[in-house]
Write an enzyme that holds these catalytic residues in place. Structure first.
Site, PDB file in Angstrom:
ATOM      1  N   ARG A   1       8.152 -32.413 -64.583  1.00 32.97           N
ATOM      2  CA  ARG A   1       8.132 -31.776 -63.268  1.00 32.97           C
ATOM      3  C   ARG A   1       6.817 -31.037 -63.114  1.00 32.97           C
ATOM      4  O   ARG A   1       6.259 -30.567 -64.108  1.00 32.97           O
ATOM      5  CB  ARG A   1       9.258 -30.726 -63.154  1.00 32.97           C
ATOM      6  CG  ARG A   1      10.589 -31.246 -62.657  1.00 32.97           C
ATOM      7  CD  ARG A   1      10.548 -31.629 -61.187  1.00 32.97           C
ATOM      8  NE  ARG A   1      11.826 -32.108 -60.708  1.00 32.97           N
ATOM      9  CZ  ARG A   1      12.279 -33.360 -60.838  1.00 32.97           C
ATOM     10  NH1 ARG A   1      11.541 -34.270 -61.441  1.00 32.97           N
ATOM     11  NH2 ARG A   1      13.447 -33.710 -60.357  1.00 32.97           N
TER      12      ARG A   1
ATOM     13  N   GLU B   1       3.421 -30.392 -55.561  1.00 39.13           N
ATOM     14  CA  GLU B   1       3.275 -31.751 -55.013  1.00 39.13           C
ATOM     15  C   GLU B   1       3.994 -31.870 -53.665  1.00 39.13           C
ATOM     16  O   GLU B   1       4.957 -31.150 -53.413  1.00 39.13           O
ATOM     17  CB  GLU B   1       3.820 -32.789 -56.016  1.00 39.13           C
ATOM     18  CG  GLU B   1       5.307 -32.693 -56.293  1.00 39.13           C
ATOM     19  CD  GLU B   1       5.772 -33.670 -57.380  1.00 39.13           C
ATOM     20  OE1 GLU B   1       5.173 -33.716 -58.460  1.00 39.13           O
ATOM     21  OE2 GLU B   1       6.767 -34.367 -57.112  1.00 39.13           O
TER      22      GLU B   1
ATOM     23  N   HIS C   1       4.486 -39.365 -58.509  1.00 41.82           N
ATOM     24  CA  HIS C   1       5.896 -39.135 -58.855  1.00 41.82           C
ATOM     25  C   HIS C   1       6.723 -40.425 -58.705  1.00 41.82           C
ATOM     26  O   HIS C   1       7.652 -40.483 -57.897  1.00 41.82           O
ATOM     27  CB  HIS C   1       6.485 -38.007 -57.986  1.00 41.82           C
ATOM     28  CG  HIS C   1       7.678 -37.346 -58.602  1.00 41.82           C
ATOM     29  ND1 HIS C   1       7.986 -36.025 -58.449  1.00 41.82           N
ATOM     30  CD2 HIS C   1       8.678 -37.845 -59.376  1.00 41.82           C
ATOM     31  CE1 HIS C   1       9.104 -35.727 -59.090  1.00 41.82           C
ATOM     32  NE2 HIS C   1       9.548 -36.834 -59.665  1.00 41.82           N
TER      33      HIS C   1
HETATM   34  C1  GLV Z   1      12.806 -37.613 -60.639  1.00 39.61           C
HETATM   35  O1  GLV Z   1      11.887 -36.891 -60.827  1.00 39.61           O
HETATM   36  C2  GLV Z   1      14.163 -37.278 -60.952  1.00 39.61           C
HETATM   37  O2  GLV Z   1      14.439 -36.117 -61.293  1.00 39.61           O
HETATM   38  O3  GLV Z   1      15.021 -38.163 -60.846  1.00 39.61           O
END
Ligand code: GLV
Length: 327
Positions: free
Chosen positions: A240, A269, A287
């Site tokens: 994250r 982000e 991401h």
């Molecule tokens: C993506 O970052 C998730 O948490 O599924």
């Protein structure tokens, strides 16, 4: 009997929407408008459920304004957009989307590690700029992957998937650090050895971060930790934004205190720290670690199944705060 009302906060697969529409009065958002916190609050004022995608903040302020809300179903394994304590206090169930994305995300973690260590994007940009005119012995020489030491911080299901890829696919020596140690059986299954965080940072050739975000894990990697890493090491963040101090990382990359980084997640982000955009030795992706169509559909359907399971049958599949069910 009228159907329960739900909001699907972002655009999703039409087939998932269709499944939800069989059970609920659905307010969809296929235009994919990004709601402000106030817009989200207003839209949820009369809803019993919400389908979120990992970025919509569910907190005490919103919950106070949405008394009908019973469940927030996240189409993500991470749920740092939920204030779970406030949800539990209000009797609102939270669910996430674990398991269905584990192997896909581990694949991507490895892809980012490989691209970073072997300078795949940096060399591609060089080629595209037309600068490749001749061979040279050290052109884009990177860091060895096979046989090197892989250090994983956060040894949940995804971390274990990365460990298995490293140990069995690339003959890597795998070390890990986690809040709690794995069972001897799981350690053997991943061929991974538990070490302290400092030892991991000092000895790993590749450090991969897969730790969930919380106040306690904020800036797990900052200037002091980067200072412990080998100058030849790479750092991969698929966890994250906020797990890494991005400003400190940009300095460490520019000054070559570590060799390179691969980042799929960023502080604040979709904004990216401007200094990361100008250093060459970093691979940046938006991401996408779980982004295959098959996996994203499975995640969307799991979030939908949680809404249907709870609001229609009283049985969610992957509850985050089961205390709400017992109450
Ligand atoms: C993506 O970052 C998730 O948490 O599924």
């Amino acid at each position: 009997m009228s159907k329960p009302k739900i909001l699907v906060a972002r655009a999703i697969f039409p087939e998932t929407l269709e499944r939800l529409s069989a059970h609920f009065e659905v307010e969809a958002n296929q235009a994919d408008t990004l709601f402000t916190p106030d817009e989200l609050k207003a839209r949820l004022a009369d809803k019993q459920g919400v389908f979120t995608t990992g970025s919509e903040r569910i907190d005490a302020g919103l919950l106070a304004a949405c008394p009908a809300l019973k469940i927030c179903a996240n189409m993500a394994v991470g749920f740092n957009n939920f204030d779970v304590e406030a949800m539990t206090a209000r009797g609102v169930l939270g669910t996430n989307a674990p398991d269905v994305l584990t192997e896909t995300t581990a694949d991507f973690g490895f892809a980012l590690l490989m691209a970073t260590a072997r300078r795949v994007t940096e060399s591609e940009h060089y080629l595209r700029r037309g600068e490749w005119t001749r061979w040279s012995y050290d052109m884009f020489a990177g860091t060895e992957v096979h046989g090197s030491t892989l250090g994983i911080i956060g040894m949940g299901r995804i971390g274990q998937g990365i460990a298995r890829r490293g140990a069995f696919g690339f003959g890597m020596d795998v070390i890990y650090h986690n809040r709690s140690r794995l069972s001897p059986e799981l350690e053997a299954d991943c061929k991974a050895r538990y070490v302290g965080k400092e030892e991991l940072l000092r000895s790993a050739d590749h450090v991969v971060l897969v730790v969930p975000y919380s106040a306690a894990s904020h800036h797990t990697i900052g200037a002091p930790e980067l200072g412990l890493m080998k100058p030849t090491a790479t750092l991969i963040n698929i966890a994250r934004g906020g797990i890494v101090d991005d400003a400190a990382l940009a300095v460490a990359l520019r000054e070559r205190r570590i060799a390179a980084a691969g980042l799929d997640v960023f502080e604040g982000e979709p904004k990216v720290h401007p200094d990361l955009l100008t250093v060459p030795n970093v691979v940046l992706t938006p991401h996408i670690a779980s982004a295959t169509l098959k996996t994203r559909l499975a995640m969307a359907n799991l979030a939908a199944d949680n809404l249907i399971g709870y609001l229609v049958h009283g049985k969610p599949l992957t509850p985050l705060n089961p205390a709400v069910l017992a109450a």
